[in-house]
Design a protein around this motif. Structure first.
Motif, PDB file in Angstrom:
ATOM      1  N   VAL A   1       1.476   9.559  -1.705  1.00  0.00           N
ATOM      2  CA  VAL A   1       1.147  10.964  -1.479  1.00  0.00           C
ATOM      3  C   VAL A   1       0.303  11.431  -2.643  1.00  0.00           C
ATOM      4  CG1 VAL A   1       2.012  13.274  -1.012  1.00  0.00           C
ATOM      5  CG2 VAL A   1       3.370  11.293  -0.327  1.00  0.00           C
ATOM      6  N   SER A   2      -0.913  11.904  -2.350  1.00  0.00           N
ATOM      7  CA  SER A   2      -1.796  12.426  -3.394  1.00  0.00           C
ATOM      8  C   SER A   2      -1.377  13.852  -3.738  1.00  0.00           C
ATOM      9  CB  SER A   2      -3.249  12.415  -2.897  1.00  0.00           C
ATOM     10  OG  SER A   2      -4.115  12.930  -3.886  1.00  0.00           O
ATOM     11  N   LEU A   3      -1.329  14.161  -5.041  1.00  0.00           N
ATOM     12  CA  LEU A   3      -0.889  15.479  -5.507  1.00  0.00           C
ATOM     13  C   LEU A   3      -1.886  16.068  -6.512  1.00  0.00           C
ATOM     14  CD1 LEU A   3       2.872  14.557  -6.047  1.00  0.00           C
ATOM     15  CD2 LEU A   3       1.939  15.949  -4.180  1.00  0.00           C
ATOM     16  N   PRO A   4      -3.113  16.354  -6.054  1.00  0.00           N
ATOM     17  CA  PRO A   4      -4.092  16.969  -6.962  1.00  0.00           C
ATOM     18  C   PRO A   4      -3.705  18.403  -7.285  1.00  0.00           C
ATOM     19  CG  PRO A   4      -4.954  16.942  -4.735  1.00  0.00           C
ATOM     20  CD  PRO A   4      -3.645  16.199  -4.695  1.00  0.00           C
ATOM     21  N   GLU A   5      -4.171  18.899  -8.415  1.00  0.00           N
ATOM     22  CA  GLU A   5      -3.872  20.268  -8.841  1.00  0.00           C
ATOM     23  C   GLU A   5      -5.006  20.770  -9.717  1.00  0.00           C
ATOM     24  OE1 GLU A   5      -1.115  20.251 -12.573  1.00  0.00           O
ATOM     25  OE2 GLU A   5      -0.352  18.690 -11.213  1.00  0.00           O
ATOM     26  N   PRO A   6      -5.103  22.080  -9.944  1.00  0.00           N
ATOM     27  CA  PRO A   6      -6.144  22.590 -10.836  1.00  0.00           C
ATOM     28  C   PRO A   6      -5.980  22.015 -12.242  1.00  0.00           C
ATOM     29  CG  PRO A   6      -5.135  24.379  -9.594  1.00  0.00           C
ATOM     30  CD  PRO A   6      -4.309  23.167  -9.344  1.00  0.00           C
ATOM     31  N   GLY A   7      -7.059  21.489 -12.789  1.00  0.00           N
ATOM     32  CA  GLY A   7      -7.017  20.954 -14.149  1.00  0.00           C
ATOM     33  C   GLY A   7      -6.285  19.643 -14.279  1.00  0.00           C
ATOM     34  N   GLY A   8      -6.022  18.973 -13.177  1.00  0.00           N
ATOM     35  CA  GLY A   8      -5.289  17.718 -13.274  1.00  0.00           C
ATOM     36  C   GLY A   8      -5.228  16.979 -11.962  1.00  0.00           C
ATOM     37  N   ASP A   9      -4.441  15.942 -11.961  1.00  0.00           N
ATOM     38  CA  ASP A   9      -4.298  15.111 -10.776  1.00  0.00           C
ATOM     39  C   ASP A   9      -2.892  14.509 -10.789  1.00  0.00           C
ATOM     40  OD1 ASP A   9      -4.927  13.914  -8.444  1.00  0.00           O
ATOM     41  OD2 ASP A   9      -6.577  12.689  -9.227  1.00  0.00           O
ATOM     42  N   GLY A  10      -2.515  13.910  -9.689  1.00  0.00           N
ATOM     43  CA  GLY A  10      -1.200  13.281  -9.640  1.00  0.00           C
ATOM     44  C   GLY A  10      -0.962  12.599  -8.321  1.00  0.00           C
ATOM     45  N   TRP A  11       0.121  11.862  -8.243  1.00  0.00           N
ATOM     46  CA  TRP A  11       0.490  11.168  -7.014  1.00  0.00           C
ATOM     47  C   TRP A  11       1.958  10.767  -7.073  1.00  0.00           C
ATOM     48  CZ3 TRP A  11       1.960   6.411  -8.728  1.00  0.00           C
ATOM     49  CH2 TRP A  11       1.310   5.895  -9.852  1.00  0.00           C
ATOM     50  N   LEU A  12       2.466  10.432  -5.918  1.00  0.00           N
ATOM     51  CA  LEU A  12       3.845   9.959  -5.781  1.00  0.00           C
ATOM     52  C   LEU A  12       3.832   8.759  -4.854  1.00  0.00           C
ATOM     53  CD1 LEU A  12       6.992  10.316  -6.068  1.00  0.00           C
ATOM     54  CD2 LEU A  12       6.848  11.754  -4.016  1.00  0.00           C
ATOM     55  N   THR A  13       4.499   7.682  -5.273  1.00  0.00           N
ATOM     56  CA  THR A  13       4.635   6.502  -4.408  1.00  0.00           C
ATOM     57  C   THR A  13       6.116   6.177  -4.225  1.00  0.00           C
ATOM     58  OG1 THR A  13       4.497   4.955  -6.273  1.00  0.00           O
ATOM     59  CG2 THR A  13       2.435   5.522  -5.155  1.00  0.00           C
ATOM     60  N   ILE A  14       6.436   5.683  -3.048  1.00  0.00           N
ATOM     61  CA  ILE A  14       7.799   5.231  -2.742  1.00  0.00           C
ATOM     62  C   ILE A  14       7.695   3.843  -2.125  1.00  0.00           C
ATOM     63  CG2 ILE A  14       9.942   5.713  -1.500  1.00  0.00           C
ATOM     64  CD1 ILE A  14       9.098   8.650  -1.345  1.00  0.00           C
ATOM     65  N   ASP A  15       8.363   2.897  -2.742  1.00  0.00           N
ATOM     66  CA  ASP A  15       8.384   1.528  -2.224  1.00  0.00           C
ATOM     67  C   ASP A  15       9.243   1.494  -0.963  1.00  0.00           C
ATOM     68  OD1 ASP A  15       9.288  -1.288  -1.845  1.00  0.00           O
ATOM     69  OD2 ASP A  15       8.110  -1.603  -3.664  1.00  0.00           O
ATOM     70  N   ARG A  16       8.695   1.017   0.146  1.00  0.00           N
ATOM     71  CA  ARG A  16       9.416   1.034   1.423  1.00  0.00           C
ATOM     72  C   ARG A  16      10.511  -0.031   1.498  1.00  0.00           C
ATOM     73  NH1 ARG A  16       5.496   1.973   6.527  1.00  0.00           N
ATOM     74  NH2 ARG A  16       7.561   2.305   7.464  1.00  0.00           N
ATOM     75  N   ALA A  17      10.448  -1.004   0.608  1.00  0.00           N
ATOM     76  CA  ALA A  17      11.475  -2.056   0.633  1.00  0.00           C
ATOM     77  C   ALA A  17      12.656  -1.724  -0.263  1.00  0.00           C
ATOM     78  CB  ALA A  17      10.859  -3.392   0.217  1.00  0.00           C
ATOM     79  N   THR A  18      12.366  -1.192  -1.470  1.00  0.00           N
ATOM     80  CA  THR A  18      13.425  -0.957  -2.457  1.00  0.00           C
ATOM     81  C   THR A  18      13.806   0.506  -2.615  1.00  0.00           C
ATOM     82  OG1 THR A  18      11.854  -0.748  -4.288  1.00  0.00           O
ATOM     83  CG2 THR A  18      12.612  -2.969  -3.735  1.00  0.00           C
ATOM     84  N   GLY A  19      12.902   1.429  -2.202  1.00  0.00           N
ATOM     85  CA  GLY A  19      13.173   2.856  -2.404  1.00  0.00           C
ATOM     86  C   GLY A  19      12.808   3.343  -3.793  1.00  0.00           C
ATOM     87  N   GLU A  20      12.212   2.480  -4.625  1.00  0.00           N
ATOM     88  CA  GLU A  20      11.819   2.897  -5.971  1.00  0.00           C
ATOM     89  C   GLU A  20      10.647   3.881  -5.880  1.00  0.00           C
ATOM     90  OE1 GLU A  20      10.059   1.011 -10.135  1.00  0.00           O
ATOM     91  OE2 GLU A  20      10.827  -0.313  -8.565  1.00  0.00           O
TER      92      GLU A  20
END
Length: 235
Positions: free
Chosen positions: A137-156
């Motif tokens: 999931v891409s999480l861009p924001e003003p003055g920055g950037d970000g993202w979130l990942t979830i491993d579908r096998a382990t849930g990490e």
């Protein structure tokens, strides 16, 4: 009959010479024009100060960030990156397994609520990049950037956020980059207030131009300078 007419003429002559009795003078055209001018001056002044008050802070913000954007190379920015990790609970991981191997659909609401609690991010309804291995999931924001990942096998889960400082944040507000719907509409309202401010300023300039001979040369100069620069120096 003639005697009565003579008597009426004499009476009218006496009334004219009595103190306080005068013939009504016709209205002067200049007075009507002055009344109309006063009305428009009052209206323009009122709307000019109202639009100025509404757009004042926005004008300052956009003027200052216009300079910072124009000289972005002169302003150093040191990106700061923060990482967070988490573990998606098994019941929620099972919900991810129900998603197709490749899709851009949002994550289930329960997973979005977990991400909000664990990482303070809003991913409900956001488009994703889901593969057989992970949810991104891409999480861009003003003055920055970000993202979130979830491993579908382990849930990490891994959340990464990068910020570039206050100036970059203000510059992105100027551009409306990743600012959301509310700021999007604020820019439209602010722009409308600026148009009213400029239009009423022009109207006041028009009404006062006769008393200020330099008015139209200055207005013409304000048009001529950017026009000449655009024609001669922009390629």
């Amino acid at each position: 009959m003639r005697a009565r007419s003579s008597e009426a003429i004499a009476n009218r002559s006496q009334l004219r010479h009595k103190p306080g009795v005068t013939d009504a003078a016709p209205a002067k055209p200049g007075k009507a024009l002055n009344t109309k001018r006063s009305f428009w001056l009052k209206q323009l002044h009122q709307w000019h100060w109202i639009s100025a008050a509404v757009s004042l802070i926005g004008l300052l913000l956009f003027a200052v960030t216009g300079i910072t954007l124009n000289h972005a190379a002169w302003i150093p920015a040191t990106p700061a990156t923060v990482e967070q990790t988490g573990q998606l609970p098994a019941p929620l991981l099972a919900r991810l397994s129900a998603l197709p191997e490749e899709t851009t659909d949002p994550v289930p609401d329960a997973v979005a609520r977990w991400a909000s609690d664990a990482f303070k991010v809003r991913i409900a309804g956001r488009a994703t990049e889901i593969t057989a291995d992970e949810v991104y999931v891409s999480l861009p924001e003003p003055g920055g950037d970000g993202w979130l990942t979830i491993d579908r096998a382990t849930g990490e889960a891994l959340r990464e956020r990068t910020t570039r400082g206050a100036i970059a944040w203000l510059n992105d507000l100027h551009k409306g980059r990743n600012t959301g719907v509310v700021w999007y509409w604020f820019i439209d309202v602010f722009a409308a207030a600026c148009i009213v401010f400029a239009a009423t300023g022009f109207g006041l300039t028009w009404l006062h131009a006769r008393q200020r001979p330099s008015t139209w040369p200055l207005v013409g100069l304000g048009l001529l300078i950017p026009a000449v620069i655009a024609l001669l120096f922009i390629h």
